[in-house]
Design an enzyme around this catalytic site. Structure first.
Site, PDB file in Angstrom:
ATOM      1  CB  CYS A  45     -16.702   1.018 -28.545  1.00  0.00           C
ATOM      2  SG  CYS A  45     -16.686   1.506 -30.481  1.00  0.00           S
ATOM      3  CD  GLU A  46     -17.261   0.200 -22.686  1.00  0.00           C
ATOM      4  OE1 GLU A  46     -18.081   1.053 -21.907  1.00  0.00           O
ATOM      5  OE2 GLU A  46     -18.246  -0.629 -22.893  1.00  0.00           O
TER       6      GLU A  46
ATOM      7  N   GLY B 134       0.527  -0.781  -0.074  1.00  0.00           N
ATOM      8  CA  GLY B 134       0.163  -0.108   0.605  1.00  0.00           C
ATOM      9  C   GLY B 134       0.701   0.769  -0.074  1.00  0.00           C
TER      10      GLY B 134
ATOM     11  CE1 TYR C  84      -8.702  -0.441  -8.764  1.00  0.00           C
ATOM     12  CE2 TYR C  84      -6.736   0.469  -9.618  1.00  0.00           C
ATOM     13  CZ  TYR C  84      -7.636  -0.689  -9.155  1.00  0.00           C
ATOM     14  OH  TYR C  84      -6.873  -2.076  -9.280  1.00  0.00           O
TER      15      TYR C  84
ATOM     16  NE  ARG D 214      -3.556   1.891 -11.138  1.00  0.00           N
ATOM     17  CZ  ARG D 214      -3.203   3.647 -10.794  1.00  0.00           C
ATOM     18  NH1 ARG D 214      -3.048   4.251 -11.404  1.00  0.00           N
ATOM     19  NH2 ARG D 214      -3.647   3.652  -9.212  1.00  0.00           N
TER      20      ARG D 214
ATOM     21  CD  GLU E 290       2.512  -9.180   1.631  1.00  0.00           C
ATOM     22  OE1 GLU E 290       1.143  -8.804   1.029  1.00  0.00           O
ATOM     23  OE2 GLU E 290       3.011 -10.032   1.254  1.00  0.00           O
ATOM     24  N   PRO E 291       5.080  -4.312  -0.557  1.00  0.00           N
ATOM     25  CG  PRO E 291       7.032  -3.540  -1.077  1.00  0.00           C
ATOM     26  CD  PRO E 291       6.449  -4.199  -0.377  1.00  0.00           C
ATOM     27  N   GLY E 292       3.478  -3.791  -3.994  1.00  0.00           N
ATOM     28  CA  GLY E 292       4.287  -4.078  -5.419  1.00  0.00           C
ATOM     29  C   GLY E 292       4.435  -2.639  -6.294  1.00  0.00           C
ATOM     30  NE  ARG E 293      -0.260   2.875  -8.494  1.00  0.00           N
ATOM     31  CZ  ARG E 293      -0.055   3.710  -7.834  1.00  0.00           C
ATOM     32  NH1 ARG E 293      -0.395   3.879  -6.629  1.00  0.00           N
ATOM     33  NH2 ARG E 293      -0.277   4.873  -8.562  1.00  0.00           N
TER      34      ARG E 293
END
Ligand code: ADP
Ligand code: ASP
Ligand code: MG
Length: 869
Positions: free
Chosen positions: A821-822, A715, A794, A790, A751-754
């Site tokens: 097409c959104e 996080g 988000y 993303r 345990e970071p990721g981003r």
């Protein structure tokens, strides 16, 4: 000899530089002041520095003045004021405190003064003056200590308050005015003393020896008085914003910098509420035609706002929207007033008698309504009650308060009325008490209830732009928005690797787009930053953020273990790093099928359970095993609701109330709980968050018998929006260390990721088409939400630049959209870019995490490919 000691030639021009409260409150700000003064001096200018009190000090002195009978409160305030000045003195590293202590002694003397008992206005003014007297004394000492010879000047020697006709006593002492014209004698006398002076804002001499103050915010006015007195080349108002904006930028981030204004427009914007400039400061400089510049102390290179005699301003345009709160309306109703000779004169005489100055006026056959502005009047309930009693001799009186006045300012207001329909419609929905259009054709004011004003202003500002009555495309008048300036500052603050590697990136884009490009050095840099926090015993990379093989290898080389959330991730990891011991892998799945747990256990991977179901239903699988338990501490955190992973609304973790059941089931099946895990969300920039998770987990762990490891999850946020403050790693380290001292028996894992990969990746795309629909410009690119989801998922914010035109000034406000097409296929809203053309390379920054890995073949379009630099 110091260059500031040699007297400049007699015809050297003066520059007056004024610094507000926040600009004088810390040592680094004083270093900026020294730099600004030294630059002027080096250019052959004499410098007069005018300073405010340290921020907040005038408020505290005012509180003493207003509650002189409350001895305990006054003593508290006195201590706070003394401590604050001593602290800055200490921060400045000065050695002799005499000057400051003399003013603090003066404060004690005033507190012991018999005039305190009656709260006499002259006494209040003396108390208030101490803020500026002390800050200028501290400033003089510091500037001299830096080697810039600076003479302390008592403003009261030069500025004499003058009573205005009918002025109430309150105004005479606490909102005084000074009349000045160019005074060559005073200028010459100062020039003979030195080159650099520092004087107090806000204060003036009253009568022979008394002190008056110039009204809140009055230091700007002092600077203007000195500017006129010395006929300075310019008066520079250095503050905490880079100029005057089309609205208060702290309220409206899209407010535009006003590059150039004439005195009349600036006067109007200041009078109608823009606090950045005191309304009384235009008049003195206008008479002597001294230009005013408004500049940002922290960003001296920005051009700011220039206020001059004459601008070549072209078409009529609304330049600003401002607001004032605390307005009191007095509505006077009388059936006999129609055509009655002298009615207005009678009622206004009452206002005059009470020393109240009237601002706006609206009149009808039987009603006259006027507004009273708190900055010009002392508006306490006693004053109002006495006013009403006297007015009742002539009419029925109603007081409406608190109100706010919203004003549109611009030259040729009447010519724009027909384009204001959308703005007027907003007011139509409200209770408007008074509308007034100034006779100089410069403003249009609406008085409404105070409660609605804050939310209304940003909306009105947007409507003014949309209706093109605020012509932000005119570069003579409007500069960049506050938001854009903040973005630039952030960009300078974090020079990204992709700026350095622009050439390589353009070459890669020429081969093919859309394409993700990763910079492994950036991944390593992030990893090393974390590795340096000795308190964490083991770092895991949460590879769901980006499982690119080169990234996995780089992080393995940096000593990272890995955290996986699916069996396929484990398998992929082992294919890339076949030598990786199974115990370096942590498996933390959520609602995964039974086979995945079995496979992981069979491979010797450590498993985290985050529900009762696995241990209750498949208990035998865990018999004799060491397991981790993921708990839900009850509340989620994170940059968006969709990344909060705590609390009942989130599907993760075992709630605190079920832990006992989980433990019983584990015991029953012979599983050992050796680790506790909690992860409450992503994108957290507050270092103290992990302290609190750590403490909660540690105290929970003490209730178990054999917990070895506490895993705080990840996080760790990366700043994305320009206004985000990066996570303070040192503070994180200190917070973790503090808890570790209390619970040394547990190993600490994270345990970071981003955090490791976000900034290391960019998405390159090419412009496919551009389009204009009404006011809205679209720039289409060949990467859409199937490459980077993303923003749609988000509402994440990614910096977006035109890599082909990186240094070109932004020209258009555009929506950057993909080919999917959104309606939600938007990568960036309302971005300012140079005019984009088909084929230009667009770079979407901070796309290294949850970018490619979330790609899809929606619309049967291939998502962006990946490559490492
Ligand atoms: P100082 O302490 O330097 O005198 P002030 O607080 O008096 O500074 O004035 C600066 C503040 O004025 C800004 O921080 C901003 O919040 C406010 N402000 C209100 N309206 C405007 C506007 N139109 N343009 C710029 N600033 C404004
Ligand atoms: N210190 C005074 C105030 O806070 C004057 C100023 O800062 O301009 O109002
Ligand atoms: Mg101010």
């Amino acid at each position: 000899m110091n260059p500031s000691d040699t007297l400049l030639p007699h015809d050297a021009p003066w520059v007056v530089v004024k610094f507000g409260g926040t600009s004088v409150s810390t040592r680094p700000r004083w270093d900026n002041i020294a730099g600004i003064a030294a630059t002027h001096l080096a250019a052959g200018k004499r410098v007069l520095i005018v300073v405010s009190a340290l921020s907040g000090i005038t408020d505290q002195l005012k509180a003493i003045g207003e509650a002189p009978a409350d001895a305990a409160r006054c003593a508290d305030l006195r201590d706070t004021i003394v401590a604050r000045h001593h602290a800055l003195f200490g921060e400045m590293g000065l050695s002799r405190r005499n000057g400051v202590d003399a003013w603090m002694a003066k404060l004690d003397q005033l507190l012991a003064d018999p005039r305190r008992n009656t709260g006499e206005l002259a006494w209040q003014a003396e108390v208030l003056a101490l803020g500026e007297l002390t800050s200028s004394t501290l400033g003089a000492a510091y500037l001299n200590s830096l080697g810039l010879t600076t003479h302390w000047l008592d403003s009261r020697e030069c500025l004499r308050a003058e009573a205005l006709p009918n002025q109430a006593d309150w105004g005479k002492w606490l909102s005084a005015s000074v009349r000045v014209r160019h005074d060559p004698q005073t200028a010459a006398a100062l020039a003979a003393r030195g080159n650099v002076f520092i004087a107090q804002g806000f204060i003036a001499r009253s009568g022979e020896s008394a002190t008056a103050v110039l009204g809140r915010g009055g230091s700007d006015t002092s600077a203007a008085y000195f500017g006129a007195l010395l006929k300075a080349e310019a008066v520079e108002i250095w503050t905490d914003v880079p100029g005057m904006f089309s609205a208060n930028p702290r309220q409206v981030p899209d407010a535009r910098l006003l590059s150039r204004l004439d005195y009349a427009e600036a006067q109007e914007i200041a009078t109608t509420g823009a606090k950045v400039l005191h309304p009384r400061c235009i008049h003195p400089v206008r008479d002597e035609r001294v230009p005013i510049r408004i500049k940002d102390t922290n960003r001296p290179d920005l051009p700011g706002t220039e206020i001059v005699w004459n601008t070549q301003s072209s078409a009529p345009s609304v330049k600003a929207i401002s607001s004032r709160k605390g307005i009191t309306l007095v509505s006077m109703e009388s059936i006999s007033m129609w055509q009655q000779v002298g009615f207005l004169s009678d009622v206004f005489e009452v206002f005059k008698r009470h020393g109240l100055s009237v601002d706006l006026i609206g009149s009808a056959e039987t009603n006259v309504t006027v507004s009273l502005d708190p900055s010009d009047n002392l508006l306490d309930s006693d004053v109002l009650a006495r006013l009403c009693t006297d007015l009742e001799a002539f009419c029925r009186v109603k007081v409406i308060a608190p109100c706010a006045a919203i004003t549109l300012v611009g030259r040729g207001m009447r010519a724009m009325l027909h384009r204001l329909s959308a703005v007027l419609a907003e007011f139509g929905a409200l209770d408007v008490h008074l509308i007034s259009q100034s006779s100089n054709n410069l403003n249009l004011t609406f008085v409404i209830d105070e409660a609605v004003v804050d939310s209304l202003i940003p909306r009105l500002h947007a409507l003014l732009i949309r209706a093109e009555v605020m012509r932000i495309g005119d570069p003579e008048i409007f500069g960049p928005s506050w938001r854009e300036l903040a973005e630039d500052a952030a960009a300078v603050h974090r020079t990204s690797w992709w700026r350095r590697e622009r050439g390589k990136l353009l070459a890669l884009a020429a081969e093919s787009t859309p394409r993700y490009v990763y910079c492994l050095d950036q991944v390593r840099e992030q990893a090393r930053g974390l590795g340096a926090l000795g308190t964490v015993d083991r770092w895991h990379y949460a590879l769901k953020a980006n499982p690119h093989p080169d990234i996995l290898r780089s992080l393995h080389a940096e000593g990272f273990a890995f955290e996986c959330v699916s069996w396929n991730e484990i398998a992929a990891l082992r294919r890339v790093l076949p030598e990786l011991p199974a115990e370096r892998i942590l498996f933390t799945p959520n609602f995964a099928p039974r086979e995945e747990y079995r496979a992981a256990l069979a491979a010797g991977v450590r498993v985290t359970l985050d529900a009762l179901h696995p241990i209750a239903e498949w208990g035998e699988d865990f018999s004799g095993r060491d397991i981790f338990l993921r708990v839900d501490l009850g509340a989620g955190r994170g940059h968006h609701d969709k990344v909060k992973t705590g609390g009942a609304q989130s599907k993760f973790g075992v709630s605190l109330s079920e832990i006992a059941t989980f433990r019983n089931l584990a015991r029953e099946h012979g599983a050992r709980i050796v680790g506790l895990h909690a992860h409450l969300g992503s994108g957290i920039l507050d270092a103290q968050h992990w302290r609190s998770v750590y403490v909660q987990l540690a105290s929970l762990a003490e209730q178990f018998n054999r917990i070895e490891v506490l895993d705080l999850g990840g996080g760790l946020g990366v700043p994305s929006r320009p206004e985000d403050v990066p996570l303070d790693l040192a503070a994180l380290g200190a917070a973790l260390e503090e808890v570790k001292q209390a619970y040394p028996q547990f190993q600490l894992w994270m345990e970071p990721g981003r955090y490791l990969v976000a900034e290391a990746g960019v998405l390159l795309a090419k412009v496919t088409q551009t389009k204009r629909k009404g006011e809205v410009h679209y720039v289409g690119i060949d990467a859409g939400m199937n490459s980077l989801i993303r923003p749609a998922l988000y509402e994440s914010w990614h910096e977006i630049v035109n890599l082909d035109r990186l240094d070109a000034p932004p020209e258009e406000l555009v929506q950057i959209v993909g080919p999917i097409c959104e309606t939600g296929d938007v990568l960036g809203n309302n971005r300012r870019l140079p005019a984009c053309q088909e084929g230009d390379v667009i770079l979407v920054a901070e796309a290294g995490a949850y970018g490619a890995v979330m790609g899809s073949r929606y619309n049967m379009r291939e998502p962006a490919a990946e490559v490492c630099l």
